[in-house]
Design an enzyme around this catalytic site. Sequence first.
Site, mmCIF file in Angstrom:
data_model
loop_
_atom_site.group_PDB
_atom_site.id
_atom_site.type_symbol
_atom_site.label_atom_id
_atom_site.label_comp_id
_atom_site.label_asym_id
_atom_site.label_seq_id
_atom_site.Cartn_x
_atom_site.Cartn_y
_atom_site.Cartn_z
ATOM 1 N N ARG A 98 0.683 -1.190 0.131
ATOM 2 C CA ARG A 98 -0.781 -0.402 0.330
ATOM 3 C C ARG A 98 1.459 1.312 0.431
ATOM 4 O O ARG A 98 1.813 0.719 -0.024
ATOM 5 C CB ARG A 98 -0.864 -0.070 1.390
ATOM 6 C CG ARG A 98 -0.310 -0.663 2.211
ATOM 7 C CD ARG A 98 -0.458 0.500 3.816
ATOM 8 N NE ARG A 98 -0.400 2.295 3.552
ATOM 9 C CZ ARG A 98 0.952 2.538 3.412
ATOM 10 N NH1 ARG A 98 2.195 2.002 3.929
ATOM 11 N NH2 ARG A 98 0.500 4.586 3.579
ATOM 12 N N GLY A 99 0.447 2.247 0.041
ATOM 13 C CA GLY A 99 0.382 3.680 -0.275
ATOM 14 C C GLY A 99 1.162 3.801 -1.920
ATOM 15 O O GLY A 99 1.778 2.575 -2.486
ATOM 16 N N ALA A 100 0.563 4.987 -2.511
ATOM 17 C CA ALA A 100 0.952 4.781 -3.872
ATOM 18 C C ALA A 100 1.556 4.419 -4.204
ATOM 19 O O ALA A 100 2.293 3.815 -5.614
ATOM 20 C CB ALA A 100 0.446 6.962 -3.793
ATOM 21 N N ARG A 105 -7.674 -1.006 -7.210
ATOM 22 C CA ARG A 105 -8.651 0.594 -5.586
ATOM 23 C C ARG A 105 -7.712 1.757 -7.223
ATOM 24 O O ARG A 105 -7.088 1.301 -8.164
ATOM 25 C CB ARG A 105 -6.635 0.488 -4.623
ATOM 26 C CG ARG A 105 -6.660 -0.539 -4.251
ATOM 27 C CD ARG A 105 -5.816 0.130 -2.873
ATOM 28 N NE ARG A 105 -6.413 0.934 -2.379
ATOM 29 C CZ ARG A 105 -5.842 1.218 -0.926
ATOM 30 N NH1 ARG A 105 -4.187 1.088 -0.695
ATOM 31 N NH2 ARG A 105 -6.572 2.365 0.180
ATOM 32 N N GLN A 143 -2.711 2.945 10.265
ATOM 33 C CA GLN A 143 -1.410 2.883 9.260
ATOM 34 C C GLN A 143 -0.675 3.855 9.849
ATOM 35 O O GLN A 143 0.900 3.187 10.256
ATOM 36 C CB GLN A 143 -1.148 3.572 7.814
ATOM 37 C CG GLN A 143 -1.972 2.508 7.014
ATOM 38 C CD GLN A 143 -3.442 2.792 6.838
ATOM 39 O OE1 GLN A 143 -4.350 2.764 7.891
ATOM 40 N NE2 GLN A 143 -4.107 2.420 5.391
ATOM 41 N N ASP A 161 -2.268 10.960 -3.097
ATOM 42 C CA ASP A 161 -3.134 9.763 -3.352
ATOM 43 C C ASP A 161 -3.204 9.871 -5.052
ATOM 44 O O ASP A 161 -2.873 9.145 -6.131
ATOM 45 C CB ASP A 161 -3.635 8.440 -2.798
ATOM 46 C CG ASP A 161 -3.100 8.409 -2.159
ATOM 47 O OD1 ASP A 161 -3.320 8.048 -0.757
ATOM 48 O OD2 ASP A 161 -3.204 6.545 -2.027
ATOM 49 N N ASN A 218 -5.759 12.495 0.730
ATOM 50 C CA ASN A 218 -5.220 10.817 0.683
ATOM 51 C C ASN A 218 -5.970 10.700 1.528
ATOM 52 O O ASN A 218 -6.762 10.820 1.479
ATOM 53 C CB ASN A 218 -3.730 11.705 1.218
ATOM 54 C CG ASN A 218 -2.380 11.489 2.056
ATOM 55 O OD1 ASN A 218 -1.823 10.525 1.547
ATOM 56 N ND2 ASN A 218 -2.284 11.938 3.575
ATOM 57 N N LYS A 219 -5.737 9.697 2.103
ATOM 58 C CA LYS A 219 -5.934 9.148 3.164
ATOM 59 C C LYS A 219 -6.691 9.496 4.077
ATOM 60 O O LYS A 219 -6.209 11.215 4.668
ATOM 61 C CB LYS A 219 -4.861 8.213 4.191
ATOM 62 C CG LYS A 219 -5.625 7.436 6.162
ATOM 63 C CD LYS A 219 -6.346 6.099 5.417
ATOM 64 C CE LYS A 219 -5.772 5.391 4.562
ATOM 65 N NZ LYS A 219 -6.611 4.746 3.286
HETATM 66 O O1 MRU Z 1 -4.749 3.166 2.343
HETATM 67 P P1 MRU Z 1 -3.345 3.374 1.682
HETATM 68 O O2 MRU Z 1 -2.649 2.651 2.703
HETATM 69 O O3 MRU Z 1 -2.770 2.944 0.643
HETATM 70 O O4 MRU Z 1 -2.981 4.838 2.051
HETATM 71 C C1 MRU Z 1 -1.598 5.165 1.488
HETATM 72 C C2 MRU Z 1 -2.180 7.190 2.304
HETATM 73 O O5 MRU Z 1 -2.801 7.833 1.495
HETATM 74 C C3 MRU Z 1 -0.931 8.022 1.924
HETATM 75 O O6 MRU Z 1 0.050 9.066 2.154
HETATM 76 C C4 MRU Z 1 -0.516 7.752 0.356
HETATM 77 O O7 MRU Z 1 -0.677 6.935 -0.500
HETATM 78 C C5 MRU Z 1 1.171 8.807 -0.012
HETATM 79 S S1 MRU Z 1 2.110 7.295 0.209
HETATM 80 C C6 MRU Z 1 3.537 8.224 0.069
#
Ligand code: MRU
Length: 355
Positions: A55-57, A98, A205, A246, A256-257
Site C-alpha cells: 500500500r501507499g501510492a 484500487r 497505518q 494519492d 489522501n488517506k
Molecule cells: O490506503 P493506503 O494505506 O494505501 O493510503 C496511503 C496514503 O494515503 C498515503 O498517504 C499515500 O498513498 C502516499 S504514500 C507516499
Amino acid sequence: MNEIRTVTHAENVKLSEDGASVVIIDQTQLPNRVEYLTLNRAEDCFDAIATLKVRGAPAIGIFAGYALYVLARQFQNLPYEEFAQKVHEVKEYLNSSRPTAVNLSWVLNRMEGVVRDNAELPVPEIVERLHEECVKIHQEDINMCRKISEYGLSLLHDGDGILTHCNAGPLATSRYGTALGPILLGTERGMKFHVFADETRPLLQGARLTSFELQKAGVDVTLICDNMASIVMKNGWVNACFVGCDRIAANGDFANKIGTSGVAILAKYYGIPFYTLGPTSTIDLNCPTGEDIKIELRDPEEIKEKFYREPMALKEVKCYNPAFDVTDHTLVTGIVTEKGICRPPYTESLRKLFE
Ligand code: MRU
C-alpha cells in the site's frame, strides 16, 4: 543489516532472484511480524493491492510494474498479438484493484506502452524490455523520494514538531518515503524533530507503520489518536504538517488517506503550514479538481471489527467507510515534488512542472 533496518530501507517490494515472482513485505502483519510474500499469480497480486498487503501510492505503482512483468513472462511463448492482448487484460485487472491512487494506472500504462512501442521485436525481447522498465520505475522512485526529502527538509528547522497522517514513509514508497523523507534525511544529518503520528483509523497505518518506521529510525515519535490532532496543535507543539498524497488534481486539490482534510482544516485554524509531498507521477492534470477524483469505499467490517477482539458495533449498524478524502487546495501551503516546491496558484505552478 538487521530485519528492522531492512524494513525501513525499503526492501518492501522487489523481484525474486529468478525474476519469476514479486516479493513483498506483508504490511498487514506489521509491526508484529515481518513476513514476506512471494507472488506470481494475477489473483494474488490483485489481492495484495486490494487488501493493503502492499500500500501507499508509489509502492502500489512499483509493485504493479514488477507484477506486470512477472505475469507477462508467463505469456512469452505466445505470438505478439495474443501476448499483447493477455498483457492488456492483466493490466486492466490489476488497475481495477484500487481506484484512488493515480500511480497504479500511471505505471501500468507505462508498462503497456513498452509492449506497444516494441511490437517489431520478438516477444521474449519485449519481456526483457518490460524487465528494464519496471526496474527503472523503482529506481526513479528512489531518486524522486531523495529529492522530495531534500526539498521538504528545506522547510524544516532543527527541533521542529511535525504532525503526519497515515503512512508516507519507506514502506509506502521506496527509500526515505515522501512525507517522512525529510524527517528521516534530517535525522541522518543529526537534526532532531518531534513527530506526532496520527494513528489513522480505521486501518491504523499511522500506528502500525509510521510510528514503527520512525521509532526504528531513532526519531522522537509520539502516537496520537486522530481526534487528538487539535489539542497538540493548540498546545503549540506542531510547527508543520507533512502528509502524502494519492492523486493531486490540476488545481491543487488532493486525495489522501481519510482524515487528511480534517488535519488541513485544523492547521489553517491554528496558523500552521500544511504541506503535501509526492512525486510528479501523483499529479493528474487530467483531473481538473478534487471533485473528479474517485474515492474508494471499503468494507464496513474495517470499522466495526478489524483490530478488535470482538465486534464494537451491532452487525446491523450501517457504516460509511471512505478510504480517502480530498483536501481543498486553499488549505495547502505548498506541494513538495521531486522537481521543487509548488506554491499557489497551483493551476499554474503544477502545470509548469510538466512544461
Ligand atoms: O490506503 P493506503 O494505506 O494505501 O493510503 C496511503 C496514503 O494515503 C498515503 O498517504 C499515500 O498513498 C502516499 S504514500 C507516499
